[in-house]
Scaffold this active site. Structure first.
Site, PDB file in Angstrom:
ATOM      1  N   GLU A   9      11.990   2.346  14.215  1.00  0.00           N
ATOM      2  CA  GLU A   9      11.132   3.442  13.732  1.00  0.00           C
ATOM      3  C   GLU A   9       9.872   3.457  14.582  1.00  0.00           C
ATOM      4  OE1 GLU A   9       9.835   2.580   9.654  1.00  0.00           O
ATOM      5  OE2 GLU A   9       9.829   0.446  10.132  1.00  0.00           O
TER       6      GLU A   9
ATOM      7  N   LEU B  77      11.064   1.164   7.088  1.00  0.00           N
ATOM      8  CA  LEU B  77      10.472   1.630   5.842  1.00  0.00           C
ATOM      9  C   LEU B  77      11.238   2.879   5.381  1.00  0.00           C
ATOM     10  CD1 LEU B  77       8.038   1.066   3.904  1.00  0.00           C
ATOM     11  CD2 LEU B  77       7.009   3.078   4.956  1.00  0.00           C
TER      12      LEU B  77
ATOM     13  N   TYR C  88       0.822  -1.208   0.000  1.00  0.00           N
ATOM     14  CA  TYR C  88       0.000   0.000   0.000  1.00  0.00           C
ATOM     15  C   TYR C  88       0.853   1.253   0.000  1.00  0.00           C
ATOM     16  CZ  TYR C  88       0.790   0.962   5.011  1.00  0.00           C
ATOM     17  OH  TYR C  88       1.351   1.267   6.224  1.00  0.00           O
TER      18      TYR C  88
ATOM     19  N   LYS D 103       6.417  -2.034   1.833  1.00  0.00           N
ATOM     20  CA  LYS D 103       5.246  -1.458   2.528  1.00  0.00           C
ATOM     21  C   LYS D 103       4.037  -2.385   2.390  1.00  0.00           C
ATOM     22  CE  LYS D 103       3.186   3.126   3.253  1.00  0.00           C
ATOM     23  NZ  LYS D 103       3.335   3.114   4.706  1.00  0.00           N
TER      24      LYS D 103
HETATM   25  N1  PDD Z   1       2.884   4.972   7.290  1.00  0.00           N
HETATM   26  N2  PDD Z   1       7.559   3.728   8.824  1.00  0.00           N
HETATM   27  C1  PDD Z   1       6.428   3.007   8.828  1.00  0.00           C
HETATM   28  C2  PDD Z   1       6.414   1.685   9.514  1.00  0.00           C
HETATM   29  C3  PDD Z   1       5.275   3.508   8.181  1.00  0.00           C
HETATM   30  O1  PDD Z   1       4.143   2.767   8.175  1.00  0.00           O
HETATM   31  C4  PDD Z   1       5.325   4.776   7.559  1.00  0.00           C
HETATM   32  C5  PDD Z   1       4.140   5.351   6.837  1.00  0.00           C
HETATM   33  C6  PDD Z   1       6.535   5.497   7.598  1.00  0.00           C
HETATM   34  C7  PDD Z   1       6.689   6.846   6.958  1.00  0.00           C
HETATM   35  O2  PDD Z   1       6.704   6.743   5.546  1.00  0.00           O
HETATM   36  P1  PDD Z   1       6.183   7.934   4.624  1.00  0.00           P
HETATM   37  O3  PDD Z   1       6.952   9.153   5.027  1.00  0.00           O
HETATM   38  O4  PDD Z   1       6.504   7.510   3.255  1.00  0.00           O
HETATM   39  O5  PDD Z   1       4.708   8.102   4.901  1.00  0.00           O
HETATM   40  C8  PDD Z   1       7.629   4.937   8.236  1.00  0.00           C
HETATM   41  C9  PDD Z   1       1.699   5.447   6.607  1.00  0.00           C
HETATM   42  C10 PDD Z   1       1.516   6.914   6.665  1.00  0.00           C
HETATM   43  C11 PDD Z   1       0.478   4.662   7.118  1.00  0.00           C
HETATM   44  O6  PDD Z   1       0.654   3.461   7.310  1.00  0.00           O
HETATM   45  O7  PDD Z   1      -0.599   5.221   7.281  1.00  0.00           O
END
Ligand code: PDD
Length: 287
Positions: A183, A207, A33, A151
């Site tokens: 993270e 991620l 996703y 992801k």
């Molecule tokens: N989550 N690390 C994890 C485990 C994440 O699920 C996310 C993003 C990030 C940050 O990635 P980005 O800057 O590309 O959004 C880091 C999204 C927002 C979610 O699951 O809703």
């Protein structure tokens, strides 16, 4: 309000959108996703999200959905149809439905991926009052699988982490492996010490955040010092500032970790400045 959502080539009212009970994302979490934010009706960091989606698909040997090259148009159409000014677009690709349950991947020539997108309207996302007071986090052991750079929709443990935080009157959890923070449950984690921004280096352990990449670029452009390395909870509690980044929270100050105040317990100047720069620059380059 009934949203218009996208499922495999069709724009439908959310109440009429359907996916098979045999879909592999439902049975096996065999799906990936992306979440792209929308500010002022424009898509933020869209190319980054699209590139990461392609990488996630490749890593899992999953076919690209037929409409892959139309994804920008589909995002824009959903923003338009649902009148989104501030919010998010959720996109999910799964390996599709072979009409039964089987661990073995179906033949990609026969079973096509499922593509779903929907919008989430969040008025006030950029001017989020939470960013003015910061969030509190707890730490928990990181017991997720070893390919966190992909992801995937396997989000049960991150969900459990957020619930554990909530039970303790906190907002989120930081995940710790071998004594070092990987993270946040749904964001990348940072500390600031002596003006230096410290965040875990990229690997399969975390991620590769699209917001992380943009924020680190802006930080370096603003002559801020960045160090990409792992850090411990004790080091974070002793830092001057802490914050997280993601597509839905942008740059969010962290003011407490496991009950210990970070700095003076208020959002720090580096996080505040980075949030301002990120919002300003990404709105300017939104498409
Ligand atoms: N989550 N690390 C994890 C485990 C994440 O699920 C996310 C993003 C990030 C940050 O990635 P980005 O800057 O590309 O959004 C880091 C999204 C927002 C979610 O699951 O809703």
């Amino acid at each position: 309000m009934t949203r218009t959502v996208y499922v495999n080539g069709e724009y439908l009212p959310e109440t009429e959108a359907k996916v098979s009970i045999f879909d592999r994302s439902f049975l096996m979490a065999d799906g990936v996703y992306e979440v792209t934010s929308v500010l002022g009706g424009k898509l933020i960091d869209f190319e980054g999200h699209l590139a990461r989606l392609e990488r996630s698909l490749n890593e899992l040997e999953m076919e690209k959905p037929e409409a892959f090259d139309d994804l920008l148009e589909i995002h824009r159409k959903l923003v338009d149809l649902n009148g989104i000014d501030e919010g998010m677009i959720y996109l999910q690709v799964s390996r599709g439905s072979a009409g039964d349950r089987d661990f073995v991947f179906p033949d990609p020539e026969v079973v096509k991926p499922t593509l779903v997108l929907f919008t989430q309207s969040k008025p006030g996302l950029a001017d989020n009052p939470v960013a003015k007071k910061g969030i509190k986090v707890i730490s928990i052991e990181d017991i997720r699988w070893g390919r966190r750079d992909i992801k995937t929709v396997q989000l049960l443990y991150p969900s459990m982490g957020k619930m554990a935080a909530k039970k303790e009157g906190c907002d989120d959890a930081w995940l710790v492996e071998d004594g070092q923070v990987t993270e946040g449950t749904s964001n990348n984690a940072y500390i600031v010490k002596g003006g230096k921004i410290i965040t875990r280096n990229l690997s399969t352990d975390i991620l590769h955040g699209i917001t992380r990449a943009a924020v680190l670029r802006f930080a370096r452009e603003a002559q801020m010092e960045v160090e990409e390395r792992a850090f411990t909870i004790a080091e974070a509690q002793d830092a001057d500032e802490a914050f997280v980044t993601s597509a839905s929270t942008f740059v969010m100050p962290v003011v407490e970790i496991d009950g210990a105040k970070v700095g003076d317990g208020k959002p720090g100047p580096v996080a505040k400045r980075l949030r301002e720069i990120y919002l300003e620059e990404s709105i300017k380059s939104g498409i």
